[in-house]
Write a protein that holds these residues in place. Sequence first.
Motif, mmCIF file in Angstrom:
data_model
loop_
_atom_site.group_PDB
_atom_site.id
_atom_site.type_symbol
_atom_site.label_atom_id
_atom_site.label_comp_id
_atom_site.label_asym_id
_atom_site.label_seq_id
_atom_site.Cartn_x
_atom_site.Cartn_y
_atom_site.Cartn_z
ATOM 1 N N VAL A 167 0.838 -1.204 0.000
ATOM 2 C CA VAL A 167 0.000 0.000 0.000
ATOM 3 C C VAL A 167 0.868 1.247 0.000
ATOM 4 C CG1 VAL A 167 -1.827 1.265 1.204
ATOM 5 C CG2 VAL A 167 -1.798 -1.247 1.264
ATOM 6 N N ARG A 168 1.931 1.240 0.816
ATOM 7 C CA ARG A 168 2.833 2.396 0.867
ATOM 8 C C ARG A 168 3.536 2.610 -0.473
ATOM 9 N NH1 ARG A 168 3.800 0.351 6.215
ATOM 10 N NH2 ARG A 168 5.547 -0.904 5.440
ATOM 11 N N GLU A 169 3.862 1.525 -1.162
ATOM 12 C CA GLU A 169 4.602 1.624 -2.407
ATOM 13 C C GLU A 169 3.716 1.916 -3.615
ATOM 14 O OE1 GLU A 169 6.658 -2.071 -2.660
ATOM 15 O OE2 GLU A 169 8.221 -1.506 -1.208
ATOM 16 N N ALA A 170 2.422 1.708 -3.481
ATOM 17 C CA ALA A 170 1.505 1.888 -4.620
ATOM 18 C C ALA A 170 1.307 3.359 -4.946
ATOM 19 C CB ALA A 170 0.166 1.230 -4.308
ATOM 20 N N GLN A 171 1.064 3.635 -6.229
ATOM 21 C CA GLN A 171 0.756 4.995 -6.675
ATOM 22 C C GLN A 171 -0.729 5.279 -6.436
ATOM 23 O OE1 GLN A 171 3.240 7.009 -7.937
ATOM 24 N NE2 GLN A 171 4.575 5.282 -7.389
ATOM 25 N N TRP A 172 -1.044 6.563 -6.308
ATOM 26 C CA TRP A 172 -2.452 6.908 -6.141
ATOM 27 C C TRP A 172 -3.230 6.615 -7.419
ATOM 28 C CZ3 TRP A 172 -5.239 7.547 -1.994
ATOM 29 C CH2 TRP A 172 -4.609 7.912 -0.805
ATOM 30 N N PHE A 173 -2.636 6.990 -8.560
ATOM 31 C CA PHE A 173 -3.276 6.674 -9.837
ATOM 32 C C PHE A 173 -2.513 5.535 -10.497
ATOM 33 C CE2 PHE A 173 -3.530 6.984 -14.462
ATOM 34 C CZ PHE A 173 -4.901 6.960 -14.645
ATOM 35 N N GLN A 174 -3.227 4.502 -10.845
ATOM 36 C CA GLN A 174 -2.573 3.337 -11.445
ATOM 37 C C GLN A 174 -3.569 2.598 -12.339
ATOM 38 O OE1 GLN A 174 -0.171 0.966 -8.742
ATOM 39 N NE2 GLN A 174 -0.880 -0.909 -9.735
ATOM 40 N N VAL A 175 -3.184 2.383 -13.587
ATOM 41 C CA VAL A 175 -4.045 1.646 -14.513
ATOM 42 C C VAL A 175 -4.069 0.183 -14.084
ATOM 43 C CG1 VAL A 175 -4.412 0.928 -16.907
ATOM 44 C CG2 VAL A 175 -3.489 3.210 -16.403
ATOM 45 N N PRO A 176 -5.263 -0.399 -13.883
ATOM 46 C CA PRO A 176 -5.335 -1.803 -13.444
ATOM 47 C C PRO A 176 -4.815 -2.762 -14.510
ATOM 48 C CG PRO A 176 -7.528 -0.956 -13.977
ATOM 49 C CD PRO A 176 -6.596 0.204 -14.030
ATOM 50 N N ASP A 177 -4.561 -3.996 -14.101
ATOM 51 C CA ASP A 177 -3.994 -5.008 -15.014
ATOM 52 C C ASP A 177 -5.067 -5.556 -15.950
ATOM 53 O OD1 ASP A 177 -1.512 -4.765 -13.758
ATOM 54 O OD2 ASP A 177 -2.090 -6.182 -12.184
ATOM 55 N N LEU A 178 -5.362 -4.774 -16.978
ATOM 56 C CA LEU A 178 -6.397 -5.170 -17.930
ATOM 57 C C LEU A 178 -5.897 -6.302 -18.826
ATOM 58 C CD1 LEU A 178 -7.534 -1.596 -19.052
ATOM 59 C CD2 LEU A 178 -8.637 -3.049 -17.346
ATOM 60 N N MET A 179 -6.811 -7.159 -19.265
ATOM 61 C CA MET A 179 -6.523 -8.209 -20.238
ATOM 62 C C MET A 179 -7.386 -7.949 -21.468
ATOM 63 S SD MET A 179 -6.263 -11.814 -18.182
ATOM 64 C CE MET A 179 -6.124 -12.651 -19.755
ATOM 65 N N VAL A 180 -6.812 -7.273 -22.440
ATOM 66 C CA VAL A 180 -7.563 -6.867 -23.634
ATOM 67 C C VAL A 180 -7.238 -7.814 -24.784
ATOM 68 C CG1 VAL A 180 -8.030 -4.987 -25.232
ATOM 69 C CG2 VAL A 180 -7.445 -4.479 -22.850
ATOM 70 N N PRO A 181 -8.256 -8.425 -25.403
ATOM 71 C CA PRO A 181 -8.002 -9.349 -26.514
ATOM 72 C C PRO A 181 -7.314 -8.641 -27.679
ATOM 73 C CG PRO A 181 -10.349 -8.846 -26.326
ATOM 74 C CD PRO A 181 -9.690 -8.294 -25.108
ATOM 75 N N PHE A 182 -6.390 -9.361 -28.320
ATOM 76 C CA PHE A 182 -5.593 -8.882 -29.451
ATOM 77 C C PHE A 182 -4.602 -7.793 -29.047
ATOM 78 C CE2 PHE A 182 -9.690 -10.289 -31.276
ATOM 79 C CZ PHE A 182 -9.226 -11.378 -32.008
ATOM 80 N N VAL A 183 -4.579 -7.469 -27.748
ATOM 81 C CA VAL A 183 -3.558 -6.562 -27.216
ATOM 82 C C VAL A 183 -2.654 -7.325 -26.270
ATOM 83 C CG1 VAL A 183 -3.103 -4.478 -25.855
ATOM 84 C CG2 VAL A 183 -5.024 -4.525 -27.462
ATOM 85 N N ASN A 184 -3.271 -7.965 -25.256
ATOM 86 C CA ASN A 184 -2.512 -8.774 -24.297
ATOM 87 C C ASN A 184 -2.451 -10.246 -24.676
ATOM 88 O OD1 ASN A 184 -4.242 -6.606 -22.398
ATOM 89 N ND2 ASN A 184 -2.039 -6.638 -22.046
ATOM 90 N N TYR A 185 -3.393 -10.683 -25.502
ATOM 91 C CA TYR A 185 -3.426 -12.094 -25.902
ATOM 92 C C TYR A 185 -4.288 -12.244 -27.153
ATOM 93 C CZ TYR A 185 -8.180 -12.319 -24.009
ATOM 94 O OH TYR A 185 -9.510 -12.116 -23.778
ATOM 95 N N THR A 186 -4.155 -13.392 -27.804
ATOM 96 C CA THR A 186 -4.986 -13.702 -28.974
ATOM 97 C C THR A 186 -6.029 -14.744 -28.584
ATOM 98 O OG1 THR A 186 -3.142 -13.270 -30.481
ATOM 99 C CG2 THR A 186 -4.997 -14.572 -31.338
ATOM 100 N N PRO A 187 -7.314 -14.408 -28.637
ATOM 101 C CA PRO A 187 -8.364 -15.360 -28.228
ATOM 102 C C PRO A 187 -8.367 -16.609 -29.113
ATOM 103 C CG PRO A 187 -9.235 -13.133 -28.457
ATOM 104 C CD PRO A 187 -7.866 -13.119 -29.060
ATOM 105 N N VAL A 188 -8.586 -17.757 -28.489
ATOM 106 C CA VAL A 188 -8.673 -19.024 -29.204
ATOM 107 C C VAL A 188 -9.923 -19.755 -28.733
ATOM 108 C CG1 VAL A 188 -7.598 -21.245 -29.685
ATOM 109 C CG2 VAL A 188 -6.174 -19.199 -29.433
#
Length: 441
Positions: free
Chosen positions: A209-230
Motif C-alpha cells: 500500500v505504501r509503495e503503490a501509486q495513487w493513480f494506477q491503470v489496473p492489469d487489464l486483459m484486452v483481446p488482441f492486445v494482451n493475448y490472442t483469443p482461441v
Amino acid sequence: MNQKEVGIREVPNSGKWLTLSFQHLFAMFGATILVPFLVGLSPAVALVSSGLGTLAYLLITKGQIPAYLGSSFAFIAPIVLAKSLGGMEAVMVGSFLAGLVYGGVALLIRTLGIRWLLQILPPVVVGPVIIVIGLGLATTAVDMAMYVPGSDPQEYSLTHFSAALVTLGITILAAVFLKGFFSLIPVLVGIIGGYTYAFFIGLIDFTPVREAQWFQVPDLMVPFVNYTPVFSWQIALIMVPIAVVTITEHIGDQMVLSKVVGKNFIAKPGLHRSILGDGVATMIASFLGGPPNTTYGENIGVLAITRVFSVFVVGGAAVLAILFGFVGKVSALIGTIPTPVMGGVSILLFGIIASSGLRMLIDNKVDLGEKRNLVISSVILVLGVGGATLQITDEFQVASMALATITGIALNLLIPGRDKNVHNNAIFSEIEQEKSKESAA
C-alpha cells in the motif's frame, strides 16, 4: 431511512446524490472483490468492469431499470477449472461465450415469449444446480480458512483459522442483528472486522500500500492486445451452461425489483432488454479481464430501504466503482486482505448460495415425493457435488457442473410427466400474469 420516494428518472442534488451512490458502492463492494480474489483475477479490473457493465445495462434498458451489476459467484468454479486448462485467456473467451448466450436467449424471448424457457429450466432443474454451485465451492472456502496460503503440501494453521472464524462470526452477527442499510452489507462488515483482527495477529503487510501509486491503470486483459483469443469447445462446455442458471436467477431478480419499485420491468422495457444488458455487461468484463457480471440482490435491498429508485444514483455508483479501480492504493489495500479472512466470509456466502437453491425448490412447491422430481434432483446433486466428468478425448471433457446441468435439462425433457409440473414454476407463471395485465391495460 424514512424519506420521500425518489423516482427512476429523478436527479437528487449533488451532495445527496454522492452519498446515495456511495451506499450502492458499499453494498456491492465486498462480494464484487471477493470473486476475483478467489479466482486470481484483479479486483481493480472487477470494479472497473462492474461499473462499465452497469452503465451499459442502464443504456440498454433505456434508463428504466435501477439495477447494479457485480461479479457473479455462479461462475467461480467454472473459472477456476477453465483457468487450469487454458489460463486466464481461456476464461475470458468462455465469459464472452456465456455473454453471447444471454443475447441469444434475449432474442428468443423477444420473439417467442417466456414459456419455452420454463420447459427447459423448471425449478426442479435450476434449484439443484444452484445447490451444486454452492456446495461445489465448500472445500475452496474451508481450505482458504484453515491452511497457510501457498503452502505445499497444505500446512494447517490455527492462527489463520482463527482469523477465518472471527471473520465468519462477525459476518453472521452483522447479517442477523444489524438493521437498515447496514443489514445489506454484512460481507463488507465481516471483511473489515476480520481484517482488523488479522492486523493485530500479524497477518497483514502494508508495504504494498505504501509503495503503490495513487493513480494506477489496473492489469487489464484486452483481446488482441494482451493475448490472442482461441475458441475451445471444452472451455465453452465449462462456462456456457452456467449462463442458463444465472439467467433464471436474473428473472427472479427482475420480479423482486419490479415489486420493490412498483413497475412491471418484465413488460417494460422488457425482459429481453434486461437479459441482454446482463449479457453485454459480461462481454464487457471479458474484454477487460474481469469476472462475469450479474444483477446484485444487495443493491435491490438498498433500493427497498432508501426508496431512492433513481438510475442516476445507480449510475453514480458505477462511475465511483470505475474511479476506485484506477486508485492504486485502493487496489493494493484490497490485495493485503489475508486469504483466511476471505475464506471466513466464503463459508457463509457459499452456504447461502446452496441454501438459495433449496429455497427455490420450496418456494415453487417442487414435490420430491414425485419420482420424476426425485430422480432429476438426485442425479444433478450427485453428478455435480461428486465431481463427475465426461472425458471424451485427452483434450476434451465436460466438467462436473456442466455435466450436471446438461443431464438435468435432458432428464427433464425426456422423463414423462413434464407438463404436470409446469404449474410449479411460480416465477414464470407470475411473469405471464404480469404481462397479461400489462396487455389488458
